[in-house]
Scaffold this motif. Structure first.
Motif, PDB file in Angstrom:
ATOM      1  N   UNK A   1       0.829  -1.201   0.000  1.00  0.00           N
ATOM      2  CA  UNK A   1       0.000   0.000   0.000  1.00  0.00           C
ATOM      3  C   UNK A   1       0.862   1.248   0.000  1.00  0.00           C
ATOM      4  N   UNK A   2       0.636   2.108  -0.992  1.00  0.00           N
ATOM      5  CA  UNK A   2       1.368   3.364  -1.028  1.00  0.00           C
ATOM      6  C   UNK A   2       0.754   4.321  -0.009  1.00  0.00           C
ATOM      7  N   UNK A   3       1.383   5.486   0.153  1.00  0.00           N
ATOM      8  CA  UNK A   3       0.886   6.445   1.144  1.00  0.00           C
ATOM      9  C   UNK A   3      -0.561   6.848   0.885  1.00  0.00           C
ATOM     10  N   UNK A   4      -0.911   6.993  -0.397  1.00  0.00           N
ATOM     11  CA  UNK A   4      -2.302   7.366  -0.672  1.00  0.00           C
ATOM     12  C   UNK A   4      -3.159   6.131  -0.950  1.00  0.00           C
ATOM     13  N   UNK A   5      -2.755   5.003  -0.329  1.00  0.00           N
ATOM     14  CA  UNK A   5      -3.564   3.779  -0.336  1.00  0.00           C
ATOM     15  C   UNK A   5      -3.814   3.227  -1.731  1.00  0.00           C
ATOM     16  N   UNK A   6      -2.804   3.337  -2.561  1.00  0.00           N
ATOM     17  CA  UNK A   6      -2.897   2.633  -3.832  1.00  0.00           C
ATOM     18  C   UNK A   6      -2.144   1.314  -3.689  1.00  0.00           C
ATOM     19  N   UNK A   7      -2.590   0.290  -4.424  1.00  0.00           N
ATOM     20  CA  UNK A   7      -1.963  -1.026  -4.310  1.00  0.00           C
ATOM     21  C   UNK A   7      -0.869  -1.170  -5.368  1.00  0.00           C
ATOM     22  N   UNK A   8       0.360  -1.332  -4.905  1.00  0.00           N
ATOM     23  CA  UNK A   8       1.516  -1.422  -5.808  1.00  0.00           C
ATOM     24  C   UNK A   8       1.651  -2.838  -6.369  1.00  0.00           C
ATOM     25  N   UNK A   9       1.603  -2.912  -7.692  1.00  0.00           N
ATOM     26  CA  UNK A   9       1.561  -4.229  -8.329  1.00  0.00           C
ATOM     27  C   UNK A   9       2.875  -5.010  -8.161  1.00  0.00           C
ATOM     28  N   UNK A  10       4.025  -4.355  -8.272  1.00  0.00           N
ATOM     29  CA  UNK A  10       5.295  -5.086  -8.108  1.00  0.00           C
ATOM     30  C   UNK A  10       5.360  -5.793  -6.754  1.00  0.00           C
ATOM     31  N   UNK A  11       4.967  -5.088  -5.705  1.00  0.00           N
ATOM     32  CA  UNK A  11       5.025  -5.678  -4.369  1.00  0.00           C
ATOM     33  C   UNK A  11       3.988  -6.784  -4.194  1.00  0.00           C
ATOM     34  N   UNK A  12       2.814  -6.559  -4.753  1.00  0.00           N
ATOM     35  CA  UNK A  12       1.726  -7.538  -4.690  1.00  0.00           C
ATOM     36  C   UNK A  12       2.183  -8.851  -5.327  1.00  0.00           C
ATOM     37  N   UNK A  13       2.768  -8.716  -6.502  1.00  0.00           N
ATOM     38  CA  UNK A  13       3.243  -9.878  -7.246  1.00  0.00           C
ATOM     39  C   UNK A  13       4.405 -10.566  -6.510  1.00  0.00           C
ATOM     40  N   UNK A  14       5.291  -9.745  -5.923  1.00  0.00           N
ATOM     41  CA  UNK A  14       6.408 -10.311  -5.167  1.00  0.00           C
ATOM     42  C   UNK A  14       5.891 -11.107  -3.966  1.00  0.00           C
ATOM     43  N   UNK A  15       4.852 -10.616  -3.333  1.00  0.00           N
ATOM     44  CA  UNK A  15       4.248 -11.337  -2.215  1.00  0.00           C
ATOM     45  C   UNK A  15       3.756 -12.702  -2.656  1.00  0.00           C
ATOM     46  N   UNK A  16       3.059 -12.753  -3.771  1.00  0.00           N
ATOM     47  CA  UNK A  16       2.565 -14.032  -4.284  1.00  0.00           C
ATOM     48  C   UNK A  16       3.689 -14.968  -4.657  1.00  0.00           C
ATOM     49  N   UNK A  17       4.757 -14.383  -5.233  1.00  0.00           N
ATOM     50  CA  UNK A  17       5.881 -15.226  -5.618  1.00  0.00           C
ATOM     51  C   UNK A  17       6.465 -15.929  -4.380  1.00  0.00           C
ATOM     52  N   UNK A  18       6.565 -15.193  -3.297  1.00  0.00           N
ATOM     53  CA  UNK A  18       7.065 -15.772  -2.050  1.00  0.00           C
ATOM     54  C   UNK A  18       6.157 -16.876  -1.535  1.00  0.00           C
ATOM     55  N   UNK A  19       4.861 -16.657  -1.608  1.00  0.00           N
ATOM     56  CA  UNK A  19       3.911 -17.673  -1.137  1.00  0.00           C
ATOM     57  C   UNK A  19       3.992 -18.940  -1.990  1.00  0.00           C
ATOM     58  N   UNK A  20       4.166 -18.749  -3.282  1.00  0.00           N
ATOM     59  CA  UNK A  20       4.262 -19.909  -4.166  1.00  0.00           C
ATOM     60  C   UNK A  20       5.511 -20.716  -3.825  1.00  0.00           C
ATOM     61  N   UNK A  21       6.600 -20.018  -3.517  1.00  0.00           N
ATOM     62  CA  UNK A  21       7.825 -20.690  -3.114  1.00  0.00           C
ATOM     63  C   UNK A  21       7.561 -21.552  -1.871  1.00  0.00           C
ATOM     64  N   UNK A  22       6.832 -20.973  -0.956  1.00  0.00           N
ATOM     65  CA  UNK A  22       6.486 -21.695   0.261  1.00  0.00           C
ATOM     66  C   UNK A  22       5.634 -22.916  -0.059  1.00  0.00           C
ATOM     67  N   UNK A  23       4.654 -22.714  -0.916  1.00  0.00           N
ATOM     68  CA  UNK A  23       3.767 -23.817  -1.273  1.00  0.00           C
ATOM     69  C   UNK A  23       4.549 -24.928  -1.957  1.00  0.00           C
ATOM     70  N   UNK A  24       5.482 -24.576  -2.832  1.00  0.00           N
ATOM     71  CA  UNK A  24       6.275 -25.595  -3.512  1.00  0.00           C
ATOM     72  C   UNK A  24       7.080 -26.437  -2.523  1.00  0.00           C
ATOM     73  N   UNK A  25       7.503 -25.810  -1.438  1.00  0.00           N
ATOM     74  CA  UNK A  25       8.292 -26.560  -0.461  1.00  0.00           C
ATOM     75  C   UNK A  25       7.429 -27.553   0.313  1.00  0.00           C
ATOM     76  N   UNK A  26       6.118 -27.457   0.156  1.00  0.00           N
ATOM     77  CA  UNK A  26       5.226 -28.372   0.867  1.00  0.00           C
ATOM     78  C   UNK A  26       4.966 -29.662   0.089  1.00  0.00           C
ATOM     79  N   UNK A  27       5.366 -29.688  -1.173  1.00  0.00           N
ATOM     80  CA  UNK A  27       5.221 -30.937  -1.927  1.00  0.00           C
ATOM     81  C   UNK A  27       4.601 -30.760  -3.303  1.00  0.00           C
ATOM     82  N   UNK A  28       4.844 -31.759  -4.164  1.00  0.00           N
ATOM     83  CA  UNK A  28       4.423 -31.647  -5.559  1.00  0.00           C
ATOM     84  C   UNK A  28       2.912 -31.741  -5.739  1.00  0.00           C
ATOM     85  N   UNK A  29       2.222 -32.235  -4.713  1.00  0.00           N
ATOM     86  CA  UNK A  29       0.773 -32.355  -4.837  1.00  0.00           C
ATOM     87  C   UNK A  29       0.123 -30.986  -5.043  1.00  0.00           C
ATOM     88  N   UNK A  30       0.872 -29.925  -4.679  1.00  0.00           N
ATOM     89  CA  UNK A  30       0.324 -28.582  -4.847  1.00  0.00           C
ATOM     90  C   UNK A  30       0.684 -27.958  -6.200  1.00  0.00           C
TER      91      UNK A  30
END
Ligand code: 1Q0
Length: 215
Positions: free
Chosen positions: A22-51
C-alpha cells in the motif's frame, strides 16, 4: 552463503512484502503484490508436488502481471488503480464474456485478489488455532468460504484432496521459519490487518467499477 539465505523461506519476509503493497495514498503497488505471491508460491512448492496444479496457475497469473509491467505500457501498471483506469479507458477488458482479452490485468489480478481472501481467512484460523488443530481443516474451511465459490466442482475436489496432504500445525509453523509458535502467532497478528487492508482497498475499487465478476 548468499544463495542459502536467499532460498531459505521466511514467512515474515513474504508477509512484509504484502505490507509494503500500500502506497501512502492507499494505492496497491503491483510489483510488491506480485512479489508477495511469488514468495507464497515458493512456500507452497516446499510443501510438496501435490500442490503443483495450484502453483502452476498462480505462477502463470504472476507471469501475466509481470509481462504487463515489463510491456510497452508498463507505467500504466504501477498500481492496481492506474491499471484499472488504463484498461477500462482503452477497452482492454472482457466485461461479460471471455473474448479478446483473456490476459487483461483486471481479470488476472481479480483471481489473485480472491486468493488473497483465502490467505487472510486461513492465516486468521492458524493464528487463533489450538496446538492440535488440523491445518487441512483450517485450509479447506478458508477455501470453502472464499475461492471455492468461483471454482468448478473438479477443482474444488482436487483442492480439497490436496489440502489433506498439508503437514500438521507444528511442522507448518516450523517451515514458516519465524521462530517459536508464540512468535508465529504474534507475527500473524501484525501482518493480518495489513493484508486485510490490501484486500479491502482492492475489493472497493473493483466493486466501484463493477469488476468483481470479470470472466
Ligand atoms: C498451502 C496450501 C495452499 C492452498 C492454496 C489454496 C488455493 C486453492 C486454489 C486452487 C487453484 C486451482 C488451479 C486453477 C484455478 C483457476 O481455474 C482459477 C481461476 O483462474 P481462471 O484463469 O481459470 O479464471 N485460479 C485461481 O483461482 C487462482 C488461484 C491462485 C492460488 C494461489 C495460491 C498461492 C499459494 C499460496 C500458498 C500459501 C501458503 C501460505 C501459507 C502461509 C502460511 C504458512
Amino acid at each position: 552463503a548468499v544463495m542459502a539465505e536467499d532460498q531459505k523461506f521466511c514467512l515474515r519476509e513474504v508477509l512484509d512484502t504484502f505490507k509494503s503493497c500500500l502506497s501512502e495514498d492507499k494505492e496497491v503497488l503491483i510489483d510488491q503484490y506480485v512479489a508477495g505471491w511469488r514468495g507464497l508460491v515458493r512456500f507452497m512448492n516446499s510443501l510438496g508436488t501435490i500442490f503443483s496444479f495450484i502453483s502452476k496457475d498462480a505462477v502463470s497469473k504472476i507471469q501475466i502481471m509481470v509481462n504487463h509491467r515489463n510491456g510497452e505500457n508498463g507505467v500504466q501498471y504501477i498500481t492496481v488503480q492506474s491499471m484499472v483506469k488504463y484498461e477500462l479507458d482503452n477497452g482492454l477488458v472482457d466485461i461479460t464474456k471471455r473474448g479478446s482479452y483473456p490476459e487483461s490485468g483486471c481479470r488476472t489480478l481479480l483471481r489473485l485478489h480472491r486468493a488473497l481472501r483465502w490467505l487472510e481467512l486461513f492465516l486468521e484460523r492458524l493464528r487463533t488455532s489450538a496446538e492440535d488443530s488440523k491445518t487441512s481443516v483450517m485450509c479447506s474451511e478458508a477455501y470453502n468460504e472464499s475461492l471455492a465459490k468461483y471454482h468448478p466442482w473438479l477443482i474444488r475436489k482436487a483442492s480439497n484432496m490436496a489440502f489433506c496432504a498439508l503437514p500438521g500445525r507444528p511442522t507448518f509453523f516450523e517451515v514458516m521459519n519465524v521462530g517459536t509458535p508464540e512468535q508465529v502467532v504474534a507475527m500473524l497478528g501484525d501482518a493480518l490487518p495489513l493484508i486485510s487492508e490490501v484486500y479491502q482497498v482492492t475489493e472497493e475499487l473493483y466493486s466501484k467499477h463493477d469488476l468483481l465478476d470479470l470472466p
